[in-house]
Write a protein that holds these residues in place. Structure first.
Motif, PDB file in Angstrom:
ATOM      1  N   LEU A 229       5.873  -9.254 -13.098  1.00  0.00           N
ATOM      2  CA  LEU A 229       5.868  -9.932 -12.749  1.00  0.00           C
ATOM      3  C   LEU A 229       4.639 -11.095 -12.593  1.00  0.00           C
ATOM      4  N   ILE A 230       3.767 -10.601 -13.198  1.00  0.00           N
ATOM      5  CA  ILE A 230       2.286 -11.192 -13.575  1.00  0.00           C
ATOM      6  C   ILE A 230       2.308 -11.852 -14.638  1.00  0.00           C
ATOM      7  N   THR A 231       1.959 -13.461 -14.872  1.00  0.00           N
ATOM      8  CA  THR A 231       1.688 -14.689 -15.107  1.00  0.00           C
ATOM      9  C   THR A 231       1.088 -14.290 -16.739  1.00  0.00           C
TER      10      THR A 231
ATOM     11  N   CYS B 177      -0.844   0.458 -12.579  1.00  0.00           N
ATOM     12  CA  CYS B 177      -0.263  -0.491 -11.588  1.00  0.00           C
ATOM     13  C   CYS B 177       1.476  -0.588 -12.100  1.00  0.00           C
ATOM     14  N   LEU B 178       2.062  -0.561 -11.121  1.00  0.00           N
ATOM     15  CA  LEU B 178       3.266  -0.096 -11.138  1.00  0.00           C
ATOM     16  C   LEU B 178       3.540  -1.083  -9.947  1.00  0.00           C
ATOM     17  N   ALA B 179       5.132  -1.125 -11.089  1.00  0.00           N
ATOM     18  CA  ALA B 179       6.509  -1.834 -10.747  1.00  0.00           C
ATOM     19  C   ALA B 179       5.879  -3.465 -10.375  1.00  0.00           C
TER      20      ALA B 179
ATOM     21  N   ALA C  26      -4.933  -9.794  -9.488  1.00  0.00           N
ATOM     22  CA  ALA C  26      -5.639  -8.858 -11.409  1.00  0.00           C
ATOM     23  C   ALA C  26      -5.868  -9.126 -12.707  1.00  0.00           C
ATOM     24  N   HIS C  27      -5.899  -9.814 -13.231  1.00  0.00           N
ATOM     25  CA  HIS C  27      -6.201 -10.712 -13.668  1.00  0.00           C
ATOM     26  C   HIS C  27      -8.207 -11.069 -14.741  1.00  0.00           C
ATOM     27  N   ALA C  28      -8.655 -10.529 -13.349  1.00  0.00           N
ATOM     28  CA  ALA C  28      -9.947 -10.419 -13.380  1.00  0.00           C
ATOM     29  C   ALA C  28     -10.069  -9.090 -12.204  1.00  0.00           C
TER      30      ALA C  28
ATOM     31  N   GLY D  97       0.864  -1.491  -0.215  1.00  0.00           N
ATOM     32  CA  GLY D  97      -0.187   0.080  -0.072  1.00  0.00           C
ATOM     33  C   GLY D  97       0.746   1.801   0.158  1.00  0.00           C
ATOM     34  N   ASN D  98       1.623   1.167  -0.078  1.00  0.00           N
ATOM     35  CA  ASN D  98       3.297   2.114  -0.319  1.00  0.00           C
ATOM     36  C   ASN D  98       2.842   3.414  -1.212  1.00  0.00           C
ATOM     37  N   TYR D  99       1.773   3.076  -2.584  1.00  0.00           N
ATOM     38  CA  TYR D  99       1.051   3.685  -3.004  1.00  0.00           C
ATOM     39  C   TYR D  99       0.061   4.493  -2.966  1.00  0.00           C
TER      40      TYR D  99
ATOM     41  N   ASP E 236      -4.081  -6.529  -4.396  1.00  0.00           N
ATOM     42  CA  ASP E 236      -3.189  -7.498  -4.994  1.00  0.00           C
ATOM     43  C   ASP E 236      -3.924  -8.763  -4.452  1.00  0.00           C
ATOM     44  N   PHE E 237      -3.111 -10.125  -4.406  1.00  0.00           N
ATOM     45  CA  PHE E 237      -3.719 -11.750  -3.622  1.00  0.00           C
ATOM     46  C   PHE E 237      -2.341 -12.238  -2.924  1.00  0.00           C
ATOM     47  N   SER E 238      -1.654 -11.376  -2.561  1.00  0.00           N
ATOM     48  CA  SER E 238      -0.910 -11.701  -1.539  1.00  0.00           C
ATOM     49  C   SER E 238      -1.399 -11.096   0.089  1.00  0.00           C
TER      50      SER E 238
HETATM   51  C1  LIG Z   1       6.635  -5.696  -6.494  1.00  0.00           C
HETATM   52  S1  LIG Z   1       5.835  -5.294  -5.716  1.00  0.00           S
HETATM   53  C2  LIG Z   1       4.322  -3.251  -6.356  1.00  0.00           C
HETATM   54  C3  LIG Z   1       4.150  -2.849  -5.193  1.00  0.00           C
HETATM   55  C4  LIG Z   1       3.783  -1.775  -5.596  1.00  0.00           C
HETATM   56  N1  LIG Z   1       2.959  -1.151  -6.638  1.00  0.00           N
HETATM   57  C5  LIG Z   1       5.075  -0.410  -6.117  1.00  0.00           C
HETATM   58  O1  LIG Z   1       5.243  -0.029  -7.154  1.00  0.00           O
HETATM   59  O2  LIG Z   1       5.797  -0.524  -4.477  1.00  0.00           O
HETATM   60  C6  LIG Z   1       4.138  -5.884  -6.542  1.00  0.00           C
HETATM   61  C7  LIG Z   1       3.362  -6.834  -6.621  1.00  0.00           C
HETATM   62  O3  LIG Z   1       2.604  -7.321  -7.559  1.00  0.00           O
HETATM   63  C8  LIG Z   1       1.856  -8.496  -6.756  1.00  0.00           C
HETATM   64  N2  LIG Z   1       1.052  -9.242  -7.738  1.00  0.00           N
HETATM   65  C9  LIG Z   1       1.510 -10.057  -8.226  1.00  0.00           C
HETATM   66  N3  LIG Z   1       1.008 -10.744  -9.396  1.00  0.00           N
HETATM   67  C10 LIG Z   1      -0.498 -10.419  -8.883  1.00  0.00           C
HETATM   68  C11 LIG Z   1      -1.826 -10.788  -9.691  1.00  0.00           C
HETATM   69  N4  LIG Z   1      -2.304 -11.611 -10.088  1.00  0.00           N
HETATM   70  N5  LIG Z   1      -2.640 -10.333  -8.962  1.00  0.00           N
HETATM   71  C12 LIG Z   1      -3.055  -9.327  -7.856  1.00  0.00           C
HETATM   72  N6  LIG Z   1      -1.402  -8.566  -7.504  1.00  0.00           N
HETATM   73  C13 LIG Z   1      -0.287  -9.380  -8.158  1.00  0.00           C
HETATM   74  C14 LIG Z   1       2.698  -9.139  -6.006  1.00  0.00           C
HETATM   75  O4  LIG Z   1       1.874  -9.390  -4.546  1.00  0.00           O
HETATM   76  C15 LIG Z   1       3.108  -7.544  -5.432  1.00  0.00           C
HETATM   77  O5  LIG Z   1       2.895  -7.503  -3.885  1.00  0.00           O
END
Ligand SMILES: C[S@@+](CC[C@H](N)C(=O)[O-])C[C@H]1O[C@@H](n2cnc3c(N)ncnc32)[C@H](O)[C@@H]1O
Length: 207
Positions: free
Chosen positions: A122-124, A116-118, A101-103, A56-58, A76-78
């Protein structure tokens, strides 16, 4: 991202270093980030969605200046990341949702700003996520993305292998902008600051 220890150190230790690494070979990513987040944190009664919000930093910053009718939603999903978000980054105009995020669990055309930052790297299936960002942003609203971009540095031999091994993806220069355009967004602006790209785009008011 599912590790509670990583979630705990993410905001204060990991993210600042990572942001600086993105500046390698270019202008300051941190400076551009500061300017962009200041603009997105302006007062108003806007609805803001922060997709893959981590701790939640942003999200908290986006919610800070909002009026009582405004809301910043972090998704987020984590569970560990959201646990940190609730401990460290709450506020009267801030809410968190666990989801994929996919749905995105929101109606079409809901948010004035969707960020959608950083996270896309990483997302599938990042292109499906871009379509979701475009779907939930309201007509006249803005999508903001920060992610990786292919440069001379990230094209050196071995990076492909590294990407496959870590799941960390580097986007071709036009990949994100082309997908936003294909989703019907306009006024697309890309700023490359080293190894990262900031992209903003708008949904037409009549869409
Ligand atoms: C590197 S952090 C970015 C956090 C923040 N947005 C930032 O800019 O610092 C990436 C985040 O993407 C989330 N994430 C990855 N795949 C996701 C998905 N399919 N749905 C929701 N969150 C996802 C991870 O759980 C993680 O918290």
């Amino acid at each position: 991202m599912q590790n509670p220890v990583f979630a705990e150190v993410y905001e204060r230790a990991w993210r600042p270093v990572f942001t600086r690494l993105f500046s390698l070979g270019g202008t300051s990513t941190a400076a551009f980030d500061k300017q962009l987040t200041a603009r997105l944190s302006r007062p108003g009664d806007r609805m803001i969605l922060d997709v893959a919000c981590g701790p939640g930093n942003y999200t908290r910053r986006f919610g800070t200046g909002l009026d009582r009718a405004g809301l910043a939603v972090g998704l987020d999903f984590s569970a560990p990341m959201l646990g940190r978000a609730v401990l460290d980054n709450t506020g009267p105009q801030v809410a968190y949702v666990r989801g994929d995020a996919h749905a995105l669990p929101f109606f079409d055309n809901t948010f004035d700003t969707v960020a959608c930052l950083a996270a896309l790297y990483l997302i599938t299936d990042p292109m499906a996520v871009i379509d979701e960002l475009a779907r939930v942003v309201a007509p006249g609203g803005e999508v903001v993305v920060f992610t990786t971009v292919r440069t001379r540095l990230t094209s050196v031999p071995g990076t492909g292998l590294l990407n496959r091994a870590t799941g960390f993806r580097i986007f071709d220069r036009d990949e994100i902008t082309d997908r936003l355009a294909a989703a019907g967004l306009t006024d697309i602006e890309q700023t490359i600051t080293g190894q990262g790209q900031f992209v903003t785009a708008r949904k037409p008011s009549d869409m």
